[in-house]
Design a protein around this motif. Structure first.
Motif, short mmCIF file in Angstrom:
data_model
loop_
_atom_site.label_atom_id
_atom_site.label_comp_id
_atom_site.label_asym_id
_atom_site.label_seq_id
_atom_site.Cartn_x
_atom_site.Cartn_y
_atom_site.Cartn_z
N PHE A 107 0.82 -1.21 0.00
CA PHE A 107 0.00 0.00 0.00
C PHE A 107 0.85 1.27 0.00
CE2 PHE A 107 -2.51 -3.08 2.74
CZ PHE A 107 -3.20 -3.60 1.66
N LEU A 109 1.46 3.31 2.33
CA LEU A 109 0.87 4.40 3.10
C LEU A 109 1.78 4.73 4.28
CD1 LEU A 109 -2.87 3.28 3.22
CD2 LEU A 109 -1.75 4.74 1.52
N PRO A 111 2.40 5.32 7.97
CA PRO A 111 1.61 4.87 9.12
C PRO A 111 1.24 5.97 10.09
CG PRO A 111 3.89 4.14 9.32
CD PRO A 111 3.74 4.69 7.94
N ALA A 115 -5.71 8.80 6.76
CA ALA A 115 -6.04 8.49 5.37
C ALA A 115 -6.09 9.76 4.53
CB ALA A 115 -7.38 7.76 5.31
N ASN A 118 -2.57 10.97 3.85
CA ASN A 118 -1.92 10.12 2.87
C ASN A 118 -2.40 10.44 1.46
OD1 ASN A 118 -0.01 7.76 3.61
ND2 ASN A 118 -1.45 7.79 5.33
N ARG A 151 -5.95 6.19 10.75
CA ARG A 151 -4.61 5.85 10.30
C ARG A 151 -4.62 4.47 9.65
NH1 ARG A 151 -3.79 9.51 14.30
NH2 ARG A 151 -2.12 11.04 13.88
N PRO A 152 -3.60 4.15 8.85
CA PRO A 152 -3.60 2.87 8.14
C PRO A 152 -3.83 1.66 9.03
CG PRO A 152 -1.89 4.27 7.24
CD PRO A 152 -2.47 5.02 8.42
N SER A 153 -3.28 1.66 10.23
CA SER A 153 -3.45 0.52 11.14
C SER A 153 -4.90 0.33 11.57
CB SER A 153 -2.57 0.67 12.37
OG SER A 153 -2.93 1.84 13.10
N LEU A 155 -7.43 0.68 9.42
CA LEU A 155 -8.18 0.39 8.20
C LEU A 155 -7.98 -1.06 7.79
CD1 LEU A 155 -7.15 3.55 6.13
CD2 LEU A 155 -9.28 3.23 7.40
N GLN A 159 -9.65 -1.14 2.53
CA GLN A 159 -9.72 0.30 2.74
C GLN A 159 -8.37 0.97 2.49
OE1 GLN A 159 -11.21 0.14 6.73
NE2 GLN A 159 -13.36 0.15 6.11
N GLN A 160 -7.30 0.29 2.92
CA GLN A 160 -5.97 0.84 2.67
C GLN A 160 -5.69 0.92 1.17
OE1 GLN A 160 -2.64 -0.58 5.19
NE2 GLN A 160 -4.18 -1.73 6.32
N GLN A 161 -6.09 -0.10 0.42
CA GLN A 161 -5.86 -0.03 -1.02
C GLN A 161 -6.71 1.05 -1.67
OE1 GLN A 161 -3.58 -0.52 -2.75
NE2 GLN A 161 -3.15 -2.60 -3.41
#
Length: 253
Positions: A107, A109, A111, A115, A118, A151-153, A155, A159-161
């Motif tokens: 991803f 992203l 961390p 979102a 990013n 935050r990515p953690s 998601l 959702q991260q993609q």
């Protein structure tokens, strides 16, 4: 044999990126490998194209040359009418930043950023502010409005993609290049990502070029470009998983 595509002229307003006489070699002498061998190919604006072929066919090399990530040994690449071969390193960096979006297996992203931050990152690096109407449209299409402060953690993988896709879209690039974007995802998450790329083409008019080994992933595209031994062997329109498998068998994949 599926007919190979014709090369669109550089002046055509319907071409997002095209290559002419593209050659890429690695090594020298008897150890030389010809990853691309006189490739002529054009990708239309507002279309979703998958690139497929056997292992070692040159598909990733082609994408890297088209995106300005690698320099061809010979031939030309035009991105939205700009000849990448005629650019300085600084100019090429700006083209990649402003005109190209990337979606990779990982991803990528940050961390510590939300979102939203990013997604805004390419614009911040370019010293630009997001267009509010475009921002709202991208976020709505990708279904991220209730995840922007996470935050990515916090998601899911899907959702991260989708955040990664939004980040690729937010600067309104000429082309989004996706390199095996579903390779590390489960079936459900991968389908969500592909649907997001499909929606970016259908609803936002984006151009997407995706390298994949997965016939199911390729079936989301408008057409599939088939490579073998560094050459374009044909184009498959309106692909389905079965027709893609048949075409790959014809290439010896």
């Amino acid at each position: 044999m599926i007919p190979a595509p014709s090369l669109a002229p550089a002046a055509s307003g319907t071409t997002a990126v095209h290559a002419s006489g593209l050659v890429k070699t690695y090594g020298t002498g008897s150890a030389q490998v010809r990853a691309l061998d006189q490739v002529d190919i054009a990708f239309a604006k507002g279309r979703f194209t998958a690139i497929m072929g056997p292992s070692g066919s040159g598909k990733s090399t082609l994408m890297h040359c088209l995106a300005g990530l690698d320099v061809p040994t010979a031939g030309s690449v035009f991105l939205d009418g700009t000849n990448l071969g005629g650019l300085s390193d600084n100019q090429l960096t700006r083209v990649r930043r402003d005109q190209v979006g990337f979606v990779f297996q990982s991803f990528n992203l940050l961390p510590t950023l939300t979102a939203a931050d990013n997604i805004r990152l390419p614009l911040r690096l370019a010293g630009r502010r997001p267009d509010r109407e475009w921002w709202d449209h991208v976020i709505d299409i990708l279904g991220l409005s209730d995840r922007l402060d996470h935050r990515p953690s916090e998601l899911s993988g899907g959702q991260q993609q989708r955040v990664a896709v939004a980040r690729a879209l937010i600067s309104r690039p000429s082309v989004i290049f996706a390199d095996e974007p579903t390779g590390a995802l489960d079936t459900v998450t991968g389908a969500s990502l592909l649907a997001a790329l499909r929606a970016s083409v259908r609803d936002l008019g984006q151009t997407v070029v995706m390298v994949t080994h997965d016939p199911s992933a390729a079936s989301y595209a408008d057409e599939v470009v088939l490579l073998a031994d560094g050459r374009v062997r044909g184009v498959l329109a309106d692909p389905t998983p079965d027709t893609v498998l048949d075409a790959l068998r014809g290439l010896g994949a």
